[in-house]
Design a protein around this motif. Structure first.
Motif, PDB file in Angstrom:
ATOM      1  N   LEU A 167      14.317 -16.834 -11.089  1.00  0.00           N
ATOM      2  CA  LEU A 167      14.121 -18.136 -11.872  1.00  0.00           C
ATOM      3  C   LEU A 167      13.384 -18.010 -13.272  1.00  0.00           C
ATOM      4  O   LEU A 167      13.876 -18.842 -14.275  1.00  0.00           O
ATOM      5  CB  LEU A 167      13.239 -19.117 -11.180  1.00  0.00           C
ATOM      6  CG  LEU A 167      12.743 -20.410 -11.755  1.00  0.00           C
ATOM      7  CD1 LEU A 167      14.321 -21.333 -11.976  1.00  0.00           C
ATOM      8  CD2 LEU A 167      11.857 -21.230 -10.728  1.00  0.00           C
ATOM      9  N   ASP A 168      12.474 -17.118 -13.369  1.00  0.00           N
ATOM     10  CA  ASP A 168      12.029 -16.676 -14.873  1.00  0.00           C
ATOM     11  C   ASP A 168      13.137 -16.102 -15.770  1.00  0.00           C
ATOM     12  O   ASP A 168      13.284 -16.873 -16.955  1.00  0.00           O
ATOM     13  CB  ASP A 168      11.148 -15.375 -14.524  1.00  0.00           C
ATOM     14  CG  ASP A 168       9.667 -15.949 -13.837  1.00  0.00           C
ATOM     15  OD1 ASP A 168       9.399 -16.975 -13.981  1.00  0.00           O
ATOM     16  OD2 ASP A 168       9.156 -15.205 -13.624  1.00  0.00           O
ATOM     17  N   TRP A 169      13.887 -15.418 -15.404  1.00  0.00           N
ATOM     18  CA  TRP A 169      15.077 -15.133 -16.258  1.00  0.00           C
ATOM     19  C   TRP A 169      16.105 -16.311 -16.585  1.00  0.00           C
ATOM     20  O   TRP A 169      16.764 -16.226 -17.663  1.00  0.00           O
ATOM     21  CB  TRP A 169      16.000 -13.855 -15.520  1.00  0.00           C
ATOM     22  CG  TRP A 169      15.307 -12.573 -15.690  1.00  0.00           C
ATOM     23  CD1 TRP A 169      14.528 -11.948 -14.716  1.00  0.00           C
ATOM     24  CD2 TRP A 169      15.372 -11.717 -17.026  1.00  0.00           C
ATOM     25  NE1 TRP A 169      13.947 -10.737 -15.206  1.00  0.00           N
ATOM     26  CE2 TRP A 169      14.360 -10.507 -16.375  1.00  0.00           C
ATOM     27  CE3 TRP A 169      16.035 -11.657 -18.161  1.00  0.00           C
ATOM     28  CZ2 TRP A 169      14.212  -9.649 -17.531  1.00  0.00           C
ATOM     29  CZ3 TRP A 169      15.916 -10.718 -19.084  1.00  0.00           C
ATOM     30  CH2 TRP A 169      14.982  -9.604 -18.670  1.00  0.00           C
ATOM     31  N   GLN A 170      16.372 -17.140 -15.663  1.00  0.00           N
ATOM     32  CA  GLN A 170      17.269 -18.363 -15.617  1.00  0.00           C
ATOM     33  C   GLN A 170      16.608 -19.098 -16.851  1.00  0.00           C
ATOM     34  O   GLN A 170      17.536 -19.600 -17.788  1.00  0.00           O
ATOM     35  CB  GLN A 170      17.440 -18.974 -14.547  1.00  0.00           C
ATOM     36  CG  GLN A 170      18.477 -18.114 -13.582  1.00  0.00           C
ATOM     37  CD  GLN A 170      18.491 -19.060 -12.355  1.00  0.00           C
ATOM     38  OE1 GLN A 170      18.064 -20.077 -11.962  1.00  0.00           O
ATOM     39  NE2 GLN A 170      19.007 -18.286 -11.205  1.00  0.00           N
ATOM     40  N   LEU A 171      15.271 -19.538 -16.843  1.00  0.00           N
ATOM     41  CA  LEU A 171      14.691 -20.105 -17.899  1.00  0.00           C
ATOM     42  C   LEU A 171      14.762 -19.314 -19.232  1.00  0.00           C
ATOM     43  O   LEU A 171      14.830 -20.078 -20.201  1.00  0.00           O
ATOM     44  CB  LEU A 171      13.430 -20.492 -17.515  1.00  0.00           C
ATOM     45  CG  LEU A 171      13.227 -21.685 -16.360  1.00  0.00           C
ATOM     46  CD1 LEU A 171      11.599 -21.789 -16.071  1.00  0.00           C
ATOM     47  CD2 LEU A 171      13.667 -22.977 -16.747  1.00  0.00           C
ATOM     48  N   MET A 172      14.670 -18.280 -19.323  1.00  0.00           N
ATOM     49  CA  MET A 172      14.688 -17.539 -20.662  1.00  0.00           C
ATOM     50  C   MET A 172      15.946 -17.541 -21.028  1.00  0.00           C
ATOM     51  O   MET A 172      15.941 -17.700 -22.099  1.00  0.00           O
ATOM     52  CB  MET A 172      14.119 -16.131 -20.204  1.00  0.00           C
ATOM     53  CG  MET A 172      13.767 -15.019 -21.444  1.00  0.00           C
ATOM     54  SD  MET A 172      15.378 -14.457 -22.445  1.00  0.00           S
ATOM     55  CE  MET A 172      15.548 -13.049 -21.257  1.00  0.00           C
ATOM     56  N   PHE A 173      17.044 -17.490 -20.352  1.00  0.00           N
ATOM     57  CA  PHE A 173      18.386 -17.509 -20.886  1.00  0.00           C
ATOM     58  C   PHE A 173      18.667 -18.707 -21.376  1.00  0.00           C
ATOM     59  O   PHE A 173      19.403 -19.104 -22.244  1.00  0.00           O
ATOM     60  CB  PHE A 173      19.316 -16.989 -19.967  1.00  0.00           C
ATOM     61  CG  PHE A 173      19.474 -15.543 -19.678  1.00  0.00           C
ATOM     62  CD1 PHE A 173      19.338 -14.834 -20.957  1.00  0.00           C
ATOM     63  CD2 PHE A 173      19.325 -14.885 -18.695  1.00  0.00           C
ATOM     64  CE1 PHE A 173      19.513 -13.352 -20.975  1.00  0.00           C
ATOM     65  CE2 PHE A 173      19.226 -13.519 -18.348  1.00  0.00           C
ATOM     66  CZ  PHE A 173      19.521 -12.530 -19.611  1.00  0.00           C
ATOM     67  N   PHE A 174      17.972 -19.866 -20.809  1.00  0.00           N
ATOM     68  CA  PHE A 174      18.329 -21.217 -21.028  1.00  0.00           C
ATOM     69  C   PHE A 174      17.988 -21.712 -22.399  1.00  0.00           C
ATOM     70  O   PHE A 174      18.415 -22.541 -23.181  1.00  0.00           O
ATOM     71  CB  PHE A 174      17.555 -22.250 -20.044  1.00  0.00           C
ATOM     72  CG  PHE A 174      17.833 -23.876 -20.213  1.00  0.00           C
ATOM     73  CD1 PHE A 174      19.192 -24.202 -19.936  1.00  0.00           C
ATOM     74  CD2 PHE A 174      16.906 -24.461 -20.498  1.00  0.00           C
ATOM     75  CE1 PHE A 174      19.392 -25.575 -20.242  1.00  0.00           C
ATOM     76  CE2 PHE A 174      16.910 -25.928 -20.722  1.00  0.00           C
ATOM     77  CZ  PHE A 174      18.313 -26.366 -20.843  1.00  0.00           C
ATOM     78  N   ARG A 175      16.772 -20.965 -22.937  1.00  0.00           N
ATOM     79  CA  ARG A 175      16.173 -21.150 -24.254  1.00  0.00           C
ATOM     80  C   ARG A 175      15.723 -22.655 -24.554  1.00  0.00           C
ATOM     81  O   ARG A 175      16.394 -23.204 -25.307  1.00  0.00           O
ATOM     82  CB  ARG A 175      17.112 -20.493 -25.245  1.00  0.00           C
ATOM     83  CG  ARG A 175      17.071 -18.945 -25.239  1.00  0.00           C
ATOM     84  CD  ARG A 175      17.936 -18.411 -26.267  1.00  0.00           C
ATOM     85  NE  ARG A 175      17.649 -16.931 -26.452  1.00  0.00           N
ATOM     86  CZ  ARG A 175      18.785 -16.074 -25.635  1.00  0.00           C
ATOM     87  NH1 ARG A 175      19.347 -16.594 -24.977  1.00  0.00           N
ATOM     88  NH2 ARG A 175      18.374 -14.946 -25.508  1.00  0.00           N
ATOM     89  N   PRO A 176      14.831 -23.020 -24.040  1.00  0.00           N
ATOM     90  CA  PRO A 176      14.250 -24.624 -24.166  1.00  0.00           C
ATOM     91  C   PRO A 176      14.113 -24.886 -25.707  1.00  0.00           C
ATOM     92  O   PRO A 176      14.449 -25.791 -26.205  1.00  0.00           O
ATOM     93  CB  PRO A 176      13.258 -24.532 -23.316  1.00  0.00           C
ATOM     94  CG  PRO A 176      13.289 -23.589 -22.167  1.00  0.00           C
ATOM     95  CD  PRO A 176      13.964 -22.489 -22.948  1.00  0.00           C
ATOM     96  N   TYR A 177      13.601 -23.836 -26.414  1.00  0.00           N
ATOM     97  CA  TYR A 177      13.501 -24.142 -27.909  1.00  0.00           C
ATOM     98  C   TYR A 177      14.577 -24.475 -28.573  1.00  0.00           C
ATOM     99  O   TYR A 177      14.497 -25.113 -29.701  1.00  0.00           O
ATOM    100  CB  TYR A 177      12.531 -23.156 -28.388  1.00  0.00           C
ATOM    101  CG  TYR A 177      13.252 -21.721 -28.355  1.00  0.00           C
ATOM    102  CD1 TYR A 177      13.841 -21.064 -29.383  1.00  0.00           C
ATOM    103  CD2 TYR A 177      12.879 -20.972 -27.255  1.00  0.00           C
ATOM    104  CE1 TYR A 177      14.614 -19.928 -29.333  1.00  0.00           C
ATOM    105  CE2 TYR A 177      13.318 -19.531 -27.187  1.00  0.00           C
ATOM    106  CZ  TYR A 177      14.404 -19.206 -28.017  1.00  0.00           C
ATOM    107  OH  TYR A 177      14.876 -17.994 -28.002  1.00  0.00           O
TER     108      TYR A 177
END
Length: 346
Positions: A63-73
């Motif tokens: 899940l950490d990696w999925q959020l990182m690739f999503f790039r919310p910024y």
């Protein structure tokens, strides 16, 4: 008819500030109850579960990696500028200064050092526990990840758990911990929860922390707040020692101010004058006045423009007989002769 003017809210606030500081009769000090012990144990178990989930590279790491690739910024760039300032609420320096200013004013108003001492103990525990965990596990952040899908542990990083999140939980949660009324405690607990939750999610948005870092930061800060009642006896002893030291210093300063001044040194008498010829003629039976009274000796010092020698009063001077007669001359009188014959006795 009522003529008194009703005070506004601002005037009531200033009237409360102008009151003399006073110590409350009862201060509610939390104790380590059975309910708090159970809650502390459950939170500690959750802390260990998060660490174990990261160590075994479980679904939490994916899940950490999925959020990182999503790039919310990049998904919501319009809030980036605001969140850059909002994350300051989790930095240790600015938040500690703001909270310490409020608790310092409260300590002065209530004549107690417990708020400031509790803040100091909580920050000390935060630095020891969170700092040791950061350095011990050495996890790298999303911007410095080396292998996709790995947990990035023991690679020299210092982000696990999140320091911003843990600091937000402790510094804002200490206000709720030290609240004097149940209503204030509820409101401050809600405020600290919202701030710490927002700070943690902001670090995930900015890409500086994994989600698991933020979760462990929340749990680490909550553990510190739950453990504070164990340190309340130490805080009470420290407060009593500081107050006793202050009282001793006050007593010492008062004694120093009330001590009498040191006595002045006695005046040094002037050296006795050397006796002159007149004093030699008086003989040893007559003692000069300078020997009996030192003040006379000080006054008898002759200035340099006068003749040298001791000054003697008129009564002590030797009589001087004039050489001739003091009578005025008379033409009709015959001077007496020293060779006149003696008159016959009758």
């Amino acid at each position: 008819m009522r003529t008194e003017r009703s005070l506004t809210r601002l005037e009531r606030v200033f009237s409360r500030l102008d009151r003399e500081p006073e110590r409350p009769a009862h201060i509610d000090v939390p104790v380590m109850s059975r309910h708090r012990v159970v809650l502390f144990s459950a939170t500690l178990a959750f802390y260990a579960a998060i660490v174990w989930a990261v160590l075994i590279t479980s679904w939490l790491v994916r899940l950490d990696w999925q959020l990182m690739f999503f790039r919310p910024y990049q998904q919501w760039p319009e809030v980036h500028a605001f969140l850059d300032y909002y994350v300051v609420l989790g930095q240790r320096g600015p938040t500690a200064v703001m909270v310490a200013a409020w608790l310092g004013w409260r300590s002065w108003r209530q004549h107690t050092l417990r708020p400031m001492l509790a803040l100091g103990v909580s920050l000390l525990l935060l630095n020891l526990t969170v700092g040791a965990a950061k350095l011990g596990m050495g996890r790298l952040g999303p911007h410095y990840a080396t292998e996709i899908g790995s947990n990035e542990m023991w690679l020299g990083g210092d982000i696990f758990p999140s320091g911003h999140t843990a600091n937000a939980v402790v510094t804002w949660g200490i206000l709720a911990y030290l609240a004097s009324t149940p209503r204030a405690r509820r409101w401050l607990s809600t405020l600290s929860a919202v701030i710490s939750l927002g700070v943690g999610l902001t670090t995930v948005y900015l890409g500086t922390h994994w989600l698991s870092d933020v979760m462990l930061g929340w749990v680490a800060g909550l553990l510190i707040l739950l453990a504070l009642p164990w340190f309340e006896p130490l805080i009470a002893r420290a407060e009593a020692w500081i107050f006793s030291l202050r009282d001793r210093l006050r007593v010492r300063s008062r004694r120093t101010a009330a001590a009498p001044a040191a006595p002045a040194a006695p005046p040094v008498a002037a050296p006795a004058p050397v006796p002159g010829p007149a004093a030699t003629r008086r003989g040893p039976a007559q003692e000069p006045a300078t020997a009996r009274d030192p003040s006379v000796a000080a006054r008898s010092t002759r200035p340099p423009h006068l003749a040298p020698g001791p000054h003697t009063p008129r009564s002590e001077r030797s009589p001087v007989t004039p050489g001739g007669s003091r009578r005025p001359p008379h033409s009709d009188r015959v001077p007496r002769s020293t060779t006149t014959s003696a008159r016959p006795l009758a």
